[in-house]
Design an enzyme around this catalytic site. Structure first.
Site, mmCIF file in Angstrom:
data_model
loop_
_atom_site.group_PDB
_atom_site.id
_atom_site.type_symbol
_atom_site.label_atom_id
_atom_site.label_comp_id
_atom_site.label_asym_id
_atom_site.label_seq_id
_atom_site.Cartn_x
_atom_site.Cartn_y
_atom_site.Cartn_z
ATOM 1 N N GLU A 49 0.868 -1.177 0.000
ATOM 2 C CA GLU A 49 0.000 0.000 0.000
ATOM 3 C C GLU A 49 0.897 1.217 0.000
ATOM 4 O OE1 GLU A 49 -2.945 0.021 3.104
ATOM 5 O OE2 GLU A 49 -4.126 -1.579 2.169
ATOM 6 N N ASP A 60 -6.026 9.863 9.319
ATOM 7 C CA ASP A 60 -4.744 9.348 9.788
ATOM 8 C C ASP A 60 -4.328 9.995 11.092
ATOM 9 O OD1 ASP A 60 -3.707 7.446 7.761
ATOM 10 O OD2 ASP A 60 -4.106 9.137 6.429
ATOM 11 N N TYR A 175 -10.605 -3.567 3.420
ATOM 12 C CA TYR A 175 -9.675 -3.185 4.480
ATOM 13 C C TYR A 175 -10.530 -2.956 5.722
ATOM 14 C CZ TYR A 175 -5.833 -0.416 6.617
ATOM 15 O OH TYR A 175 -4.853 0.090 7.429
#
Lengths: 270, 401
Positions: A49, A60, A175
């Protein structure tokens, strides 16, 4: 069959689980990224990734945000990220590369142009954090026409309806975000993750990768017991942060080898 | 001819191509929960009645409309009326929204509220209502803004809030918003995120608008009482755009009323140092919605500049993006120095110290009024008072306290 599908099929036959490390393109330096990608593969990565730096990475944590800031300080653009993939492809035609990032740099390039250029560069899948399925029909269409797998997130809070809706669009793998929080967060409840995976796998019909909060061989092993793939990001970025340009590949190699060992110690087929 | 009905956004929060829900999966469930709770609350007469009671007795609404006669006289053209949001409790329009969202948080059983703030006005308003309703409150503020706005930081602390400086990115409002989103994702079960403007993912642009339209609804009643009719133009400053949408929205069906949004031109649009997303930006995706953004060629969000911290934001509410494209509203710009001149004019001629944000709207009215006849009427949203801006204005005048 896409390279990602082929990778999972090959691993399943071998009774192994996938290791998917994440690095941010251009961190610590754009010139090092293709070499770092090759290092990840040497140390046991099955899929890479590659983060596309963005000025406002809302999902994030601080570690990946800092990596983004370092890359942006060196002027890294989406265009250059595609160039890095192309450079890597010259030495490795097999390992799938998934771009992970935010919608705006892609919209600035143009969805259609991006899909064409990404295919040409040798990208295999794309995960755009702030493109949930209902907002990106045109994008998924462009990816599919260019042979790229659209990859989506699922979370502990995802409803049945959303798992189904992700399942309609997802290719390659999904994911699964293992905890409530941002990347690099702490506490990971493996029991809770284990309870969700079989259902998600059955509903979406694609392999399930688990990420967020995996920091060492032990957690990697525990996740590998229940999931099809283990995604590790912030821990690798931390290692890059602590390194010098001369030893960054060596240090990342050692860490990823350790994670690989943890995953391979898992029981195999679930 | 029947008027076109205006009932945006659609069920998923779209205003034409703008708005929407561009968030990570980790936030989707929380937004669904919020959507349901808000939909139920707005239909609940008890909720609406309590909200109205709070606005009247805690905020001090309705806010008056004031005819700025001396200012109008000097300009020699259109008459300028001011909607006095500066007279609200906490000194700005922000509190209208904070009360609504805090009541909703309480209804949803969330004991903790968080907020982002730039200059500190929304932070102060959130800290105020958190104290009022007995909630824990954390305010995220860019480290650079914490340094520049020490007085507001202290106000928030006095009100019992914890102020967390944000060291990432440009250390300003957009980074505070990123950080608040991260807190929300992490603490989703007990935390309500009170967004201060008409941006963010659905339902925020709609919900914040709904709580702010009290401004325009009051104007619709008050203007005929003052001057026998509705104004020829309504003028408001636009950063994220909550005060502007609050006064514009009820006027959208009144097609003879021009709606004029005023963006911050900072040092001038040509200098690149400004915050005029609608005037100089391009559509893109940030903070959960599609809208006009100030961005570079690679889609990275760029740093903005305005003398007014409340306008210093690289995006704008998606409904403004739609009102611009549809032509229903016009968007213009005012520089730092034009806003400062208007600030001083209002102080000296009317005895009202306006916020620097509101001074942008006023400055455009000062430009427009002399080009119109004396019978024309301009209604300016005076969205906040300028006490918070003393330091900035003194510095610009070469003074120090």
């Amino acid at each position: 069959m896409s390279k990602i599908q082929a990778t999972f099929a090959r691993l399943q036959t071998a009774g192994r689980k996938a290791l998917i490390p994440f690095i941010t393109a251009g961190d610590p330096d754009p010139a090092l990224t293709p070499a770092l990608m090759a290092t990840l593969v040497e140390a046991g990565a099955d899929i890479i990734e590659l983060g596309v730096p963005f000025s406002d990475p809302m999902a994030d944590g601080p570690t990946i945000q800092r990596a983004s800031e370092r890359a942006l300080a060196k002027g890294v653009s989406l265009w250059q990220v595609l160039g890095m993939v192309e450079t890597f492809r010259a030495t490795d035609a097999v390992t799938p590369v998934v771009l992970m990032g935010y919608a705006n740099p892609i919209e600035a390039m143009g969805v259609e142009a991006f899909a064409a250029l990404a295919q040409h560069a040798g990208v295999d899948g794309v995960l755009i954090v702030d493109y949930p399925p209902e907002e990106c029909a045109g994008f998924v269409d462009a990816l599919t026409r260019h042979g790229l797998d659209p990859i989506f997130l699922l979370a502990p809070t995802s409803s049945e309806a959303r798992i189904a809706s992700v399942g309609e669009h997802a290719q390659g793998y999904v994911y699964y975000v293992s905890l409530k929080g941002v990347t690099g967060s702490g506490a990971l409840d493996i029991g809770a993750v284990a309870a969700r995976i079989p259902h998600i796998r059955a509903s979406t019909g694609v392999p399930v990768g688990v990420g967020f909060g995996i920091r060492d061989a032990n957690t990697a092993r525990a996740i590998a017991e229940v999931a099809d793939a283990v995604v590790v990001g912030s821990r690798i970025i931390e290692e890059i942060e602590k390194s010098e340009p001369e030893n960054v590949c060596t240090r990342v190699h050692a860490l990823v080898t350790e994670l690989r060992r943890g995953i391979d110690a898992a029981g195999g087929k679930t | 001819m029947t008027q076109p009905t205006y009932d945006l956004p659609d069920a998923r929060g779209h205003f034409g191509p703008y708005g929407g829900t561009f968030v990570a999966e980790t936030l989707v469930a929380a937004l669904d929960e919020l959507n349901e709770a808000y939909a139920a609350a707005r239909r609940d007469p008890a909720f609406v009645a309590e909200y109205e009671y709070e606005l009247k007795h805690y905020v001090g609404r309705p806010s008056p409309i004031y005819h700025a006669r001396r200012l109008s006289e000097r300009l020699g053209g259109a008459q300028i009326y001011l909607k006095r949001e500066d007279l609200n409790h906490t000194g700005a329009h922000k509190v209208n929204n904070c009360i609504g969202q805090a009541m909703l948080a309480r209804r949803m059983g969330k004991p903790r509220v968080i907020a982002e703030t730039g200059a500190g006005q929304h932070g102060v308003a959130t800290a105020t209502v958190a104290a009022r309703y007995g909630m824990q409150c954390v305010v995220y503020m860019g480290a650079e803004d914490v340094r520049r706005q020490a007085a507001n930081v202290y106000r928030m602390k006095l009100l019992g809030a914890e102020v967390r400086p944000v060291e990432s990115g440009s250390k300003t409002l957009k980074d505070a918003l990123n950080e608040a989103m991260r807190d929300w994702v992490t603490n989703i079960s007990d935390t309500f995120y009170i967004i201060g403007t008409v941006a963010g993912p659905h339902p925020y642009p709609m919900m914040v608008r709904d709580f702010q339209t009290v401004i325009g609804r009051e104007c619709l009643e008050q203007m005929p009482e003052h001057c026998g009719r509705q104004p020829d133009a309504v003028i408001a400053c636009v950063g994220g755009g909550s005060n502007a949408i609050g006064i514009f929205h009820p006027y959208i069906p009144h097609e003879n009323v021009r709606l004029i949004g005023v963006e911050a031109a900072g040092d001038g649009i040509d200098t690149g140092r400004h915050a005029a997303s609608l005037t100089a930006g391009r559509p893109g995706v940030l903070h959960g919605n599609r809208t006009y953004l100030l961005q570079d060629d690679n889609g990275q969000i760029i740093e903005t500049h305005s003398i007014s911290a409340g306008l210093d934001y690289p995006g704008v509410g998606p409904e403004h993006a739609w009102l611009k494209d549809s032509g229903r509203a016009e968007y213009v710009t005012i520089t730092d120095s034009e806003a400062l001149a208007a600030f001083h004019d209002l102080c000296r001629l009317e005895g009202i110290i306006p916020a620097l944000e509101s001074s942008h709207a006023l400055a455009y009215a000062l430009k427009l009024a002399p080009t119109l006849s004396r019978e024309k009427i301009l209604l300016v949203n005076l969205s906040g008072r300028g006490d918070k801006d003393m330091h900035t204005v003194a510095e610009k005048s070469g003074l120090q306290f």
